[in-house]
Motif scaffolding. Structure first.
Motif, PDB file in Angstrom:
ATOM      1  N   ARG A 159      10.011  -3.157  -5.379  1.00 12.09           N
ATOM      2  CA  ARG A 159      11.127  -3.523  -6.262  1.00 12.09           C
ATOM      3  C   ARG A 159      12.471  -3.134  -5.672  1.00 12.09           C
ATOM      4  O   ARG A 159      13.434  -3.901  -5.714  1.00 12.09           O
ATOM      5  CB  ARG A 159      10.924  -2.833  -7.616  1.00 12.09           C
ATOM      6  CG  ARG A 159      11.966  -3.190  -8.659  1.00 12.09           C
ATOM      7  CD  ARG A 159      11.640  -2.535  -9.988  1.00 12.09           C
ATOM      8  NE  ARG A 159      11.637  -1.074  -9.915  1.00 12.09           N
ATOM      9  CZ  ARG A 159      10.539  -0.316 -10.000  1.00 12.09           C
ATOM     10  NH1 ARG A 159       9.353  -0.878 -10.132  1.00 12.09           N
ATOM     11  NH2 ARG A 159      10.629   0.997  -9.941  1.00 12.09           N
ATOM     12  N   GLU A 160      12.554  -1.953  -5.080  1.00 15.11           N
ATOM     13  CA  GLU A 160      13.846  -1.410  -4.651  1.00 15.11           C
ATOM     14  C   GLU A 160      14.258  -1.859  -3.247  1.00 15.11           C
ATOM     15  O   GLU A 160      15.449  -1.832  -2.928  1.00 15.11           O
ATOM     16  CB  GLU A 160      13.811   0.121  -4.709  1.00 15.11           C
ATOM     17  CG  GLU A 160      13.578   0.696  -6.097  1.00 15.11           C
ATOM     18  CD  GLU A 160      14.699   0.342  -7.068  1.00 15.11           C
ATOM     19  OE1 GLU A 160      15.858   0.212  -6.614  1.00 15.11           O
ATOM     20  OE2 GLU A 160      14.411   0.197  -8.273  1.00 15.11           O
ATOM     21  N   THR A 161      13.320  -2.235  -2.415  1.00 18.49           N
ATOM     22  CA  THR A 161      13.679  -2.572  -1.028  1.00 18.49           C
ATOM     23  C   THR A 161      13.948  -4.060  -0.827  1.00 18.49           C
ATOM     24  O   THR A 161      14.710  -4.431   0.061  1.00 18.49           O
ATOM     25  CB  THR A 161      12.566  -2.171  -0.048  1.00 18.49           C
ATOM     26  OG1 THR A 161      11.361  -2.888  -0.370  1.00 18.49           O
ATOM     27  CG2 THR A 161      12.311  -0.663  -0.092  1.00 18.49           C
ATOM     28  N   GLY A 162      13.302  -4.908  -1.597  1.00 20.81           N
ATOM     29  CA  GLY A 162      13.454  -6.343  -1.408  1.00 20.81           C
ATOM     30  C   GLY A 162      12.746  -6.885  -0.178  1.00 20.81           C
ATOM     31  O   GLY A 162      13.093  -7.962   0.318  1.00 20.81           O
ATOM     32  N   VAL A 163      11.752  -6.161   0.322  1.00 20.34           N
ATOM     33  CA  VAL A 163      11.036  -6.633   1.517  1.00 20.34           C
ATOM     34  C   VAL A 163      10.216  -7.875   1.190  1.00 20.34           C
ATOM     35  O   VAL A 163       9.865  -8.125   0.034  1.00 20.34           O
ATOM     36  CB  VAL A 163      10.116  -5.533   2.100  1.00 20.34           C
ATOM     37  CG1 VAL A 163      10.932  -4.407   2.706  1.00 20.34           C
ATOM     38  CG2 VAL A 163       9.144  -5.009   1.046  1.00 20.34           C
ATOM     39  N   ASP A 164       9.885  -8.637   2.222  1.00 16.02           N
ATOM     40  CA  ASP A 164       9.115  -9.870   2.069  1.00 16.02           C
ATOM     41  C   ASP A 164       7.617  -9.628   2.149  1.00 16.02           C
ATOM     42  O   ASP A 164       6.836 -10.497   1.765  1.00 16.02           O
ATOM     43  CB  ASP A 164       9.530 -10.864   3.154  1.00 16.02           C
ATOM     44  CG  ASP A 164      11.015 -11.177   3.094  1.00 16.02           C
ATOM     45  OD1 ASP A 164      11.426 -11.896   2.174  1.00 16.02           O
ATOM     46  OD2 ASP A 164      11.765 -10.665   3.951  1.00 16.02           O
ATOM     47  N   ALA A 165       7.216  -8.473   2.673  1.00 19.40           N
ATOM     48  CA  ALA A 165       5.800  -8.114   2.779  1.00 19.40           C
ATOM     49  C   ALA A 165       5.715  -6.602   2.830  1.00 19.40           C
ATOM     50  O   ALA A 165       6.633  -5.931   3.322  1.00 19.40           O
ATOM     51  CB  ALA A 165       5.167  -8.730   4.021  1.00 19.40           C
ATOM     52  N   MET A 166       4.609  -6.069   2.340  1.00 20.86           N
ATOM     53  CA  MET A 166       4.475  -4.617   2.233  1.00 20.86           C
ATOM     54  C   MET A 166       3.159  -4.156   2.850  1.00 20.86           C
ATOM     55  O   MET A 166       2.069  -4.554   2.401  1.00 20.86           O
ATOM     56  CB  MET A 166       4.537  -4.210   0.755  1.00 20.86           C
ATOM     57  CG  MET A 166       4.470  -2.717   0.492  1.00 20.86           C
ATOM     58  SD  MET A 166       4.861  -2.321  -1.233  1.00 20.86           S
ATOM     59  CE  MET A 166       3.492  -3.133  -2.098  1.00 20.86           C
ATOM     60  N   ALA A 167       3.256  -3.344   3.892  1.00 25.41           N
ATOM     61  CA  ALA A 167       2.076  -2.762   4.527  1.00 25.41           C
ATOM     62  C   ALA A 167       1.621  -1.558   3.708  1.00 25.41           C
ATOM     63  O   ALA A 167       2.446  -0.727   3.303  1.00 25.41           O
ATOM     64  CB  ALA A 167       2.394  -2.346   5.956  1.00 25.41           C
ATOM     65  N   ILE A 168       0.316  -1.453   3.481  1.00 27.10           N
ATOM     66  CA  ILE A 168      -0.227  -0.390   2.647  1.00 27.10           C
ATOM     67  C   ILE A 168      -1.334   0.358   3.388  1.00 27.10           C
ATOM     68  O   ILE A 168      -1.946  -0.155   4.320  1.00 27.10           O
ATOM     69  CB  ILE A 168      -0.765  -0.947   1.306  1.00 27.10           C
ATOM     70  CG1 ILE A 168      -1.787  -2.071   1.549  1.00 27.10           C
ATOM     71  CG2 ILE A 168       0.390  -1.447   0.442  1.00 27.10           C
ATOM     72  CD1 ILE A 168      -2.464  -2.583   0.287  1.00 27.10           C
ATOM     73  N   SER A 169      -1.580   1.583   2.921  1.00 28.39           N
ATOM     74  CA  SER A 169      -2.620   2.434   3.486  1.00 28.39           C
ATOM     75  C   SER A 169      -3.747   2.554   2.472  1.00 28.39           C
ATOM     76  O   SER A 169      -3.609   3.227   1.444  1.00 28.39           O
ATOM     77  CB  SER A 169      -2.046   3.818   3.821  1.00 28.39           C
ATOM     78  OG  SER A 169      -3.052   4.673   4.310  1.00 28.39           O
TER      79      SER A 169
END
Length: 276
Positions: A159-169
């Motif tokens: 929500r706060e970064t506005g990234v287009d994709a999110m890498a998760i662990s």
């Protein structure tokens, strides 16, 4: 010309139920084979320049190589910076023609990671470039341990970064040489329940093939990074080429023999991410 941004290839994957491979490159021979394999399978591909690749070849050169391949390809090709650790590194990639940058602030405290990633996402978007971020730390086989992604933190990060994709662990590990591991499906479901962003699995070489297929078709995981698996295939092909003729010394001749085996290995990887 089929140069594409990360968002342009991941949004259709999210909607239609498939995943796109982020293939970690080390040089001309593998990146050319990756595009040939993607064309043979008629799927988009993400060419990724990671830290070890950048140690060998400067970003401005890599940008031109990626774009050259994209211009001749009939499938979408993303020129992606993998694991950028500074804003300056991401800026150089953008200036060098990359269409996507991944900023890795996963070792930083949450607030710092969010602030730094948001600033880089803004810089990227202003240039018409996509941005991937990472929340939770993905460890390394035989090295640093992972710190799993907290779903609530992931929602805040997205929500706060506005990234287009999110890498998760979620149980994934970099540099894993076998597929004996497996991902934490419950954690993935918890994350995708409170986010609406394409999810990324780094260390995809260690994920069993059946789990790759399941997640590609039925989750928000739209991108799997594959490096070790194809580097191993390249090493085996190179070793066979060298051993086939001990008197051969011309590296162009030797490296030419790696092309077909790498295309075949890459096609096998890409098949696992196609939709139903």
């Amino acid at each position: 010309m089929t140069l594409a941004t990360l968002s342009e290839v991941l949004q259709p994957a999210l909607k239609e139920g498939y995943a796109v491979a982020g293939l970690v490159t080390l040089g001309w021979e593998d990146m050319r084979a990756y595009v040939a394999a993607a064309e043979a399978e008629d799927v988009p591909v993400i060419l990724q320049a990671g830290p070890s690749c950048r140690e060998h070849t400067p970003l401005p050169v890599l940008g031109k190589m990626f774009r050259y391949l994209a211009e001749a390809a009939h499938v979408p090709v993303v020129a992606h910076l993998d694991h950028g650790y500074t804003a300056e590194e991401c800026r150089i990639a953008i200036d060098s023609g990359f269409t996507s940058v991944m900023y890795d602030g996963s070792r930083s405290p949450l607030a710092e990671n969010i602030a730094d990633t948001a600033a880089i996402a803004d810089m990227a978007h202003a240039a018409g470039v996509s941005c991937e971020g990472e929340i939770g730390f993905v460890g390394y086989a035989g090295g640093e341990n992972s710190a799993g992604t907290d779903p609530d933190e992931a929602a805040e990060f997205a929500r706060e970064t506005g990234v287009d994709a999110m890498a998760i662990s979620v149980g994934n590990v970099h540099l894993q040489q076998d597929k004996s591991g497996g991902l934490d499906l419950a954690r993935i479901r918890a994350i995708e329940a409170i986010t609406n962003i394409p999810l990324v699995i780094h260390g995809g070489s260690g994920v069993p093939m059946d789990q790759r297929r399941t997640l590609s078709r039925g989750s928000a995981v739209c991108k799997f990074n594959i490096g070790t698996e194809l580097r191993m295939a390249f090493g085996a092909a190179l070793r066979a080429a060298v051993d086939s003729d001990p008197d051969r010394f011309d590296r162009v001749s030797i490296l030419r023999d790696t092309h077909d085996p790498i295309v075949a290995a890459t096609r096998s990887v890409l098949k696992g991410f196609k939709g139903a």
